[in-house]
Design a protein around this motif. Structure first.
Motif, mmCIF file in Angstrom:
data_model
loop_
_atom_site.group_PDB
_atom_site.id
_atom_site.type_symbol
_atom_site.label_atom_id
_atom_site.label_comp_id
_atom_site.label_asym_id
_atom_site.label_seq_id
_atom_site.Cartn_x
_atom_site.Cartn_y
_atom_site.Cartn_z
ATOM 1 N N GLU A 46 0.813 -1.214 0.000
ATOM 2 C CA GLU A 46 0.000 0.000 0.000
ATOM 3 C C GLU A 46 0.847 1.266 0.000
ATOM 4 O O GLU A 46 0.336 2.356 -0.255
ATOM 5 C CB GLU A 46 -0.949 -0.022 1.199
ATOM 6 C CG GLU A 46 -1.942 -1.172 1.130
ATOM 7 C CD GLU A 46 -2.753 -1.339 2.396
ATOM 8 O OE1 GLU A 46 -2.751 -0.397 3.220
ATOM 9 O OE2 GLU A 46 -3.374 -2.393 2.568
ATOM 10 N N ILE A 51 -5.163 0.958 -3.303
ATOM 11 C CA ILE A 51 -6.212 -0.056 -3.407
ATOM 12 C C ILE A 51 -7.372 0.492 -4.232
ATOM 13 O O ILE A 51 -7.893 1.570 -3.961
ATOM 14 C CB ILE A 51 -6.714 -0.475 -2.018
ATOM 15 C CG1 ILE A 51 -5.603 -1.233 -1.269
ATOM 16 C CG2 ILE A 51 -7.951 -1.355 -2.127
ATOM 17 C CD1 ILE A 51 -5.986 -1.644 0.127
ATOM 18 N N LYS A 54 -11.348 -4.046 -2.962
ATOM 19 C CA LYS A 54 -10.894 -5.073 -2.042
ATOM 20 C C LYS A 54 -12.073 -5.904 -1.571
ATOM 21 O O LYS A 54 -13.142 -5.379 -1.286
ATOM 22 C CB LYS A 54 -10.186 -4.443 -0.834
ATOM 23 C CG LYS A 54 -9.557 -5.456 0.120
ATOM 24 C CD LYS A 54 -8.719 -4.762 1.181
ATOM 25 C CE LYS A 54 -8.000 -5.780 2.051
ATOM 26 N NZ LYS A 54 -7.125 -5.128 3.047
ATOM 27 N N ARG A 58 -9.485 -11.054 -2.699
ATOM 28 C CA ARG A 58 -8.745 -10.465 -3.813
ATOM 29 C C ARG A 58 -8.709 -8.950 -3.660
ATOM 30 O O ARG A 58 -9.697 -8.337 -3.282
ATOM 31 C CB ARG A 58 -9.418 -10.843 -5.130
ATOM 32 C CG ARG A 58 -8.635 -10.468 -6.369
ATOM 33 C CD ARG A 58 -9.320 -10.979 -7.611
ATOM 34 N NE ARG A 58 -9.464 -12.415 -7.615
ATOM 35 C CZ ARG A 58 -9.985 -13.127 -8.615
ATOM 36 N NH1 ARG A 58 -10.425 -12.493 -9.693
ATOM 37 N NH2 ARG A 58 -10.074 -14.426 -8.547
ATOM 38 N N THR A 59 -7.551 -8.373 -3.942
ATOM 39 C CA THR A 59 -7.416 -6.918 -3.907
ATOM 40 C C THR A 59 -6.866 -6.436 -5.242
ATOM 41 O O THR A 59 -5.871 -6.966 -5.730
ATOM 42 C CB THR A 59 -6.468 -6.477 -2.777
ATOM 43 O OG1 THR A 59 -6.988 -6.900 -1.520
ATOM 44 C CG2 THR A 59 -6.326 -4.956 -2.763
ATOM 45 N N TYR A 61 -5.163 -3.304 -7.263
ATOM 46 C CA TYR A 61 -4.399 -2.098 -6.997
ATOM 47 C C TYR A 61 -4.237 -1.281 -8.280
ATOM 48 O O TYR A 61 -4.341 -1.801 -9.389
ATOM 49 C CB TYR A 61 -2.997 -2.436 -6.493
ATOM 50 C CG TYR A 61 -2.932 -3.156 -5.176
ATOM 51 C CD1 TYR A 61 -2.860 -2.455 -3.971
ATOM 52 C CD2 TYR A 61 -2.896 -4.547 -5.120
ATOM 53 C CE1 TYR A 61 -2.762 -3.114 -2.766
ATOM 54 C CE2 TYR A 61 -2.801 -5.218 -3.912
ATOM 55 C CZ TYR A 61 -2.736 -4.501 -2.735
ATOM 56 O OH TYR A 61 -2.642 -5.153 -1.543
ATOM 57 N N THR A 73 -3.124 -7.479 -9.204
ATOM 58 C CA THR A 73 -4.143 -8.200 -8.438
ATOM 59 C C THR A 73 -3.484 -9.119 -7.424
ATOM 60 O O THR A 73 -2.673 -9.974 -7.792
ATOM 61 C CB THR A 73 -5.034 -9.061 -9.364
ATOM 62 O OG1 THR A 73 -5.531 -8.271 -10.426
ATOM 63 C CG2 THR A 73 -6.201 -9.643 -8.582
#
Length: 270
Positions: A46, A51, A54, A58-59, A61, A73
């Motif tokens: 981060e 982000i 979220k 799974r996040t 970016y 990802t």
């Protein structure tokens, strides 16, 4: 074609990666490898990325050094035992347009990859059996880590149609870094790579003498390296099993015993 679609195509075709962006992307790759290896917490991402979405393991970016068509990802599993309660499972880079100007050698150096037999490195250029034409190529590697019960698999996908193209600066499509639990055979391979034939806790001592512990988890026992050499030495007798390493856990206030490897130093003076 609508005007919006035409504008999209013009922007996409006109986009160019700069040398600065390539450096930032390689730096980002190093950080992701450290996160996947457990050397850095997921939160470290981060500081480099923002982000976008979220949830559901799974996040997504975004990064200002990647085009608006690219994608970062992180796939993860909630796990309270890990920093921030997140166990990373895989990280996926998608480049749009394809990233040029970064060679396979640079990627291997950045991610600490090699083509030794134990890394199971593969560079493949599949062909279409119907047309006989070569299709997009990819490289994959297994990376063993000194610590932990998992290894990393790195897969690099190119828009390239020959080994010459892959080896030089080429058009890079995607990179995926995944981690998976070691099988018993993989654990043997990993231990052989990093610890050779050193005996470990539970093995029978073959030669009486003075031994020092070798810690599979270096980070956990970094303080031991600062201790005097005398405090690291232990006398072992032939015919008896190698013991675990006793250490004081300041969190619990108790002495705990950690499985370690043992390295012979010299014969006992007695």
């Amino acid at each position: 074609m609508t005007e919006h679609e035409a504008q999209f195509r013009r922007e996409y075709a006109a986009f160019q990666y700069t040398d600065e962006m390539r450096v930032q992307i390689l730096d980002m790759l190093r950080l992701v490898e450290e996160v996947m290896s457990g050397k850095q917490p997921v939160a470290a991402l981060e500081k480099k990325l923002t982000i976008a979405v979220k949830g559901n393991g799974r996040t997504y970016y975004t990064g200002d050094f990647l085009s608006k068509w690219g994608e970062f990802t992180l796939r993860y599993k909630p796990n309270a035992a890990y920093p921030n309660g997140v166990e990373p499972k895989s990280f996926y880079f998608q480049f749009g347009p394809y990233l040029n100007g970064v060679s396979l050698t640079q990627l291997e150096s950045t991610l600490g990859l090699n083509r030794e037999p134990e890394s199971e490195a593969k560079i493949q250029i599949p062909g279409n059996p119907e047309t006989g034409k070569l299709t997009d190529s990819y490289s994959s590697y297994v990376k063993y880590l000194r610590c932990g019960d998992f290894n990393l698999t790195v897969t690099i996908d190119y828009a390239a149609y020959s080994i010459e193209e892959v080896s030089s600066s080429t058009r890079l499509k995607t990179i995926q870094i995944s981690r998976s639990r070691l099988t018993d055979e993989e654990r043997k391979t990993r231990d052989k790579l990093f610890f050779g034939d050193l005996p470990k806790t539970g093995d029978t001592c073959q030669m009486s003498g003075i031994y020092v512990p070798v810690f599979p988890n270096e980070e956990k026992f970094a303080w031991v390296k600062q201790a005097t050499w005398k405090n690291q030495e232990y006398g072992m007798a032939a015919g008896y099993p190698f013991q675990s390493f006793p250490w004081h856990n300041p969190k619990t206030g108790h002495t705990e015993y950690e499985p370690v490897y043992w390295q012979f130093v010299r014969k006992s003076a007695v």
